[in-house]
Scaffold this motif. Structure first.
Motif, PDB file in Angstrom:
ATOM      1  N   PHE A  74      49.297  43.322  23.638  1.00 38.24           N
ATOM      2  CA  PHE A  74      48.253  42.372  23.246  1.00 38.24           C
ATOM      3  C   PHE A  74      48.816  40.955  23.149  1.00 38.24           C
ATOM      4  CE2 PHE A  74      45.271  40.911  19.673  1.00 38.24           C
ATOM      5  CZ  PHE A  74      44.222  40.649  20.534  1.00 38.24           C
ATOM      6  N   GLN A  87      48.458  39.795  27.116  1.00 35.89           N
ATOM      7  CA  GLN A  87      47.087  39.315  26.969  1.00 35.89           C
ATOM      8  C   GLN A  87      46.982  38.058  26.105  1.00 35.89           C
ATOM      9  OE1 GLN A  87      45.377  43.211  25.689  1.00 35.89           O
ATOM     10  NE2 GLN A  87      44.019  42.877  27.435  1.00 35.89           N
ATOM     11  N   ASP A  88      48.119  37.495  25.728  1.00 32.06           N
ATOM     12  CA  ASP A  88      48.140  36.268  24.929  1.00 32.06           C
ATOM     13  C   ASP A  88      47.153  36.356  23.753  1.00 32.06           C
ATOM     14  OD1 ASP A  88      48.895  33.715  24.116  1.00 32.06           O
ATOM     15  OD2 ASP A  88      47.575  32.700  25.547  1.00 32.06           O
ATOM     16  N   GLY A 127      44.639  38.245  23.266  1.00 28.60           N
ATOM     17  CA  GLY A 127      43.239  38.429  23.619  1.00 28.60           C
ATOM     18  C   GLY A 127      42.647  37.333  24.478  1.00 28.60           C
ATOM     19  N   ILE A 163      43.621  36.585  27.474  1.00 26.69           N
ATOM     20  CA  ILE A 163      43.584  37.086  28.855  1.00 26.69           C
ATOM     21  C   ILE A 163      42.892  38.447  28.842  1.00 26.69           C
ATOM     22  CG2 ILE A 163      44.965  37.847  30.830  1.00 26.69           C
ATOM     23  CD1 ILE A 163      47.166  35.898  29.805  1.00 26.69           C
ATOM     24  N   LYS A 164      41.763  38.520  29.487  1.00 18.91           N
ATOM     25  CA  LYS A 164      40.978  39.755  29.557  1.00 18.91           C
ATOM     26  C   LYS A 164      41.356  40.529  30.822  1.00 18.91           C
ATOM     27  CE  LYS A 164      38.483  38.412  26.025  1.00 18.91           C
ATOM     28  NZ  LYS A 164      38.903  38.784  24.719  1.00 18.91           N
ATOM     29  N   MET A 165      41.394  41.855  30.684  1.00 17.71           N
ATOM     30  CA  MET A 165      41.708  42.710  31.823  1.00 17.71           C
ATOM     31  C   MET A 165      40.816  43.939  31.798  1.00 17.71           C
ATOM     32  SD  MET A 165      45.831  43.030  31.611  1.00 17.71           S
ATOM     33  CE  MET A 165      46.831  41.624  31.241  1.00 17.71           C
ATOM     34  N   VAL A 194      44.887  47.291  32.601  1.00 10.27           N
ATOM     35  CA  VAL A 194      45.662  47.444  31.369  1.00 10.27           C
ATOM     36  C   VAL A 194      46.584  48.658  31.477  1.00 10.27           C
ATOM     37  CG1 VAL A 194      45.510  48.013  28.905  1.00 10.27           C
ATOM     38  CG2 VAL A 194      44.012  46.259  29.859  1.00 10.27           C
TER      39      VAL A 194
END
Length: 134
Positions: free
Chosen positions: A39, A43-44, A46, A48-50, A55
């Motif tokens: 996370f 994903q920094d 949240g 960055i969304k994947m 994921v």
């Protein structure tokens, strides 16, 4: 030693999760482990969304690079089961941690290193002991 940190993600408020993981990370680092938190590191927190498939693919790549897993199992999470199983399949050390009073019997009984803790100071001292033998 680089520890992949596994934790409940789904249905968790991102800001609360960030604060908790930051505190847990400090504890684990103070016990002498380097950490990887998906996370945070992928994903920094949240930003960055994947999609889920990405994921899983990226998590697998990151797990291969880590020496062991520290799985926080105070709450049940399917992803944590998968991550622990992946590390067991790779014959890498698995450390299961849970707050005292948690119901994590399944994972606790499937690993050699099961630590219950009352607070982060207690967890640190237990991690220091486990680090000596892995």
């Amino acid at each position: 030693m680089k520890a992949y940190m596994a934790y409940k993600f789904k249905d968790t408020d991102p800001e609360i999760l960030k604060r908790w993981l930051t505190e847990l990370d400090k504890c684990i680092k103070s016990a002498g482990f380097d950490t990887f938190i998906f996370f945070r590191d992928m994903q920094d927190w949240g930003k960055i969304k994947m999609p889920l498939k990405e994921v899983i693919t990226k998590a697998r790549e990151c797990m291969i690079k880590c020496d062991l897993i520290i799985a926080e199992t105070s709450e049940t999470a399917n992803g944590v089961y998968w991550e622990v199983g992946f590390f067991q399949g790779q014959k890498k050390p698995v450390i299961v941690i849970a707050k005292e009073g948690s119901n994590n019997a399944f994972l606790a009984n499937s690993t050699e290193h099961n630590l219950t803790y009352t607070d982060l100071n207690d967890l640190k001292s237990k991690l220091l002991e486990v680090k000596k033998i892995i």
